[in-house]
Design an enzyme around this catalytic site. Structure first.
Site, PDB file in Angstrom:
ATOM      1  N   LEU A   1      -1.114  -5.252   3.832  1.00 42.26           N
ATOM      2  CA  LEU A   1      -1.995  -4.921   2.382  1.00 42.26           C
ATOM      3  C   LEU A   1      -3.199  -5.548   2.276  1.00 42.26           C
ATOM      4  O   LEU A   1      -4.359  -4.841   1.843  1.00 42.26           O
ATOM      5  CB  LEU A   1      -1.084  -4.974   1.042  1.00 42.26           C
ATOM      6  CG  LEU A   1       0.048  -4.257   0.796  1.00 42.26           C
ATOM      7  CD1 LEU A   1       0.887  -4.520  -0.429  1.00 42.26           C
ATOM      8  CD2 LEU A   1      -0.083  -2.634   0.730  1.00 42.26           C
TER       9      LEU A   1
ATOM     10  N   GLU B   1       5.161 -10.136   5.189  1.00 39.62           N
ATOM     11  CA  GLU B   1       4.538  -9.202   6.230  1.00 39.62           C
ATOM     12  C   GLU B   1       3.730  -8.227   5.474  1.00 39.62           C
ATOM     13  O   GLU B   1       2.691  -7.692   5.652  1.00 39.62           O
ATOM     14  CB  GLU B   1       5.455  -8.549   7.300  1.00 39.62           C
ATOM     15  CG  GLU B   1       5.478  -9.343   8.377  1.00 39.62           C
ATOM     16  CD  GLU B   1       6.731  -9.782   8.731  1.00 39.62           C
ATOM     17  OE1 GLU B   1       7.873 -10.175   7.881  1.00 39.62           O
ATOM     18  OE2 GLU B   1       7.241  -9.679  10.095  1.00 39.62           O
ATOM     19  N   GLU B   2       4.374  -7.565   4.330  1.00 36.75           N
ATOM     20  CA  GLU B   2       3.850  -6.516   3.574  1.00 36.75           C
ATOM     21  C   GLU B   2       2.597  -7.063   3.061  1.00 36.75           C
ATOM     22  O   GLU B   2       1.741  -6.326   2.834  1.00 36.75           O
ATOM     23  CB  GLU B   2       4.980  -6.305   2.665  1.00 36.75           C
ATOM     24  CG  GLU B   2       4.321  -5.194   1.349  1.00 36.75           C
ATOM     25  CD  GLU B   2       5.613  -4.481   0.671  1.00 36.75           C
ATOM     26  OE1 GLU B   2       6.768  -4.540   0.745  1.00 36.75           O
ATOM     27  OE2 GLU B   2       4.917  -4.100  -0.464  1.00 36.75           O
ATOM     28  N   ARG B   3       2.738  -8.212   2.220  1.00 32.55           N
ATOM     29  CA  ARG B   3       1.497  -8.445   1.604  1.00 32.55           C
ATOM     30  C   ARG B   3       0.142  -9.015   2.570  1.00 32.55           C
ATOM     31  O   ARG B   3      -1.073  -8.711   2.189  1.00 32.55           O
ATOM     32  CB  ARG B   3       1.804 -10.024   0.856  1.00 32.55           C
ATOM     33  CG  ARG B   3       2.536  -9.454  -0.470  1.00 32.55           C
ATOM     34  CD  ARG B   3       3.356 -10.571  -1.177  1.00 32.55           C
ATOM     35  NE  ARG B   3       4.410 -10.026  -2.040  1.00 32.55           N
ATOM     36  CZ  ARG B   3       5.186 -10.586  -2.684  1.00 32.55           C
ATOM     37  NH1 ARG B   3       5.508 -11.906  -2.363  1.00 32.55           N
ATOM     38  NH2 ARG B   3       6.074 -10.168  -3.662  1.00 32.55           N
TER      39      ARG B   3
END
Ligand SMILES: Cc1cc2nc3c(=O)[nH]c(=O)nc-3n(C[C@H](O)[C@H](O)[C@H](O)COP(=O)(O)OP(=O)(O)OC[C@H]3O[C@@H](n4cnc5c(N)ncnc54)[C@H](O)[C@@H]3O)c2cc1C
Length: 388
Positions: free
Chosen positions: A249, A244-246
């Protein structure tokens, strides 16, 4: 991914919020090296923007991941990169594992207030000696009765000086036979606990409106019930949370790169040299067209990953590819555009210069380009990294 009227409506709400509440203040926050997270997040929480894909039971909107992605994309309208990053930590980096595996107690006391904008969250994985090599972290959480006693140091923590709590990756045991992954756990640590020191705010090249801290933990005692999910599963949870972070970003910089290109076209159209506008040079037209094509290809890749996510499939390969491409374009687009602005592009307050500084992080944070290449190689069966 099919963009519906409802997706567009969420996108427009987010964009309006940015234009009214963030962009008019961002230069001041850049100068101050911090933004009022509590105030901004509360306003966002009131609009439901901090829990779009979180369940209604914790105050979220209970929508699917496609809406969360629309939100991330709309954040690209911010005229600085630091604020989307700080918001993304709250929505897509510090809270997915808590939402997925946290107990009712943790959800009630930490996730719900984060969704409402009453608490600021941080994700604390990286350490001075372990960034890319997540399994190499040294922070320990020793079980003593009904408590964990945490000691160690976390580095480059976004929202670090302001956060109410952090999702901290710790070693909760010795390395089990044959690996460094099975001894890790995610623990929610309230940052006003005795033994936490997060006074060291770091001075950065870009993303200056977002505060980034070193956090020291010196025998910090937290209740054992602050453990997310099961002990020893933290590495797996974090690897899942990284997807999810990637994707966040990647999605959150697409619009910013679009804006770099369109503002450069506008500027070069009215700027003259050698009896014609700068944009009249075919080289400039072709370069901007090529960059725009690359940005659209990135957007398509992100939507492909979102489709996989919505279908409940593993998105590791697609998210890593998107992050790699975003990291590369985050450097290439502002750099190429800045060139066409000439001296004006080198001025601190120029939008393209701002993105040149701010988007540089995307090739490093959340897993460097080379780490993405390692994951992609491994997934494609090209070898990848050998097991430790
Ligand atoms: C502004 C900012 C905000 C951040 N926010 C957070 C946060 O909120 N929470 C958090 O936990 N962390 C955060 N980080 C940390 C970030 O995730 C790490 O910096 C990143 O993962 C890289 O780790 P490192 O800096 O230790 O680089 P290192 O691991 O020391 O690597 C340095 C470089 O070596 C190269 N490299 C590394 N491994 C390989 C390999 N296997 N093959 C080839 N080349 C390789 C890469 O080019 C890499 O950039 C933040 C960092 C910054 C700068």
């Amino acid at each position: 991914m099919q963009i519906t009227h409802e997706h567009q409506s969420l996108y427009d709400t987010t964009k309006r919020f940015i234009e009214e509440q963030i962009n008019p203040n961002s230069k001041e926050w850049e100068r101050d090296g911090i933004f009022p997270a509590r105030e901004v997040f509360k306003k966002m929480g009131d609009l439901g923007l901090l829990g779009i894909a979180k369940p209604e039971s914790v105050g979220g909107l209970g929508l699917d991941y496609g809406y969360q992605l629309m939100f991330a994309e709309a954040l690209g309208h911010c005229n600085v990169g630091g604020i989307p990053m700080a918001i993304g930590v709250q929505t897509d980096m510090a809270t997915p594992a808590l939402a997925r595996f946290g107990s009712d107690y943790l959800k009630e006391n930490f996730l719900k207030p984060a969704v409402a904008g009453d608490m600021v969250a941080a994700i604390a994985v990286s350490e001075p000696g372990a960034g890319s090599d997540v399994a190499g972290i040294k922070t320990t959480a020793r079980r003593e009765g009904d408590e964990y006693v945490i000691s160690g140091q976390k580095m480059w923590i976004t929202n670090g000086t302001q956060a109410d709590w952090a999702c901290v990756l710790c070693n909760t045991g010795d390395s089990p036979e044959g690996g460094r992954h099975g001894n890790k756990s995610l623990i929610v640590v309230p940052l006003d606990t005795k033994g936490v020191d997060r006074r060291t705010k770091l001075d950065k090249l870009g993303q200056r409106s977002s505060d980034t801290a070193i956090i020291f933990f010196d025998d910090v005692r937290v209740p054992a019930r602050n453990l997310i999910g099961s002990e020893g599963k933290g590495f797996t949870y974090q690897m899942q949370q990284f997807q999810e972070e990637r994707l966040f970003l990647s999605a959150s910089i697409v619009q910013a790169m679009d804006n770099c290109i369109s503002e450069t076209a506008t500027y070069t159209r009215q700027r003259n040299a050698f009896g014609q506008s700068i944009l009249d040079n075919q080289f400039v037209q072709f370069r901007l067209s090529e960059l725009k094509t690359e940005v659209e290809a990135l957007r398509a890749l992100i939507y492909r990953a979102a489709d996989d996510m919505l279908a409940g499939q593993d998105v590791t390969l697609m998210a890593s590819m998107a992050k790699l491409k975003a990291g590369k374009l985050g450097r290439e687009v502002p750099d190429a555009c800045l060139q066409f602005w000439g001296g004006q592009g080198f001025m601190w307050d120029n939008f393209v210069a701002q993105m040149y500084r701010d988007l540089r992080l995307h090739a490093i944070g959340g897993g460097a380009d080379e780490i993405m290449l390692g994951i992609i190689s491994k997934r494609l069966g090209f070898g990848g990294k050998k097991k430790a």
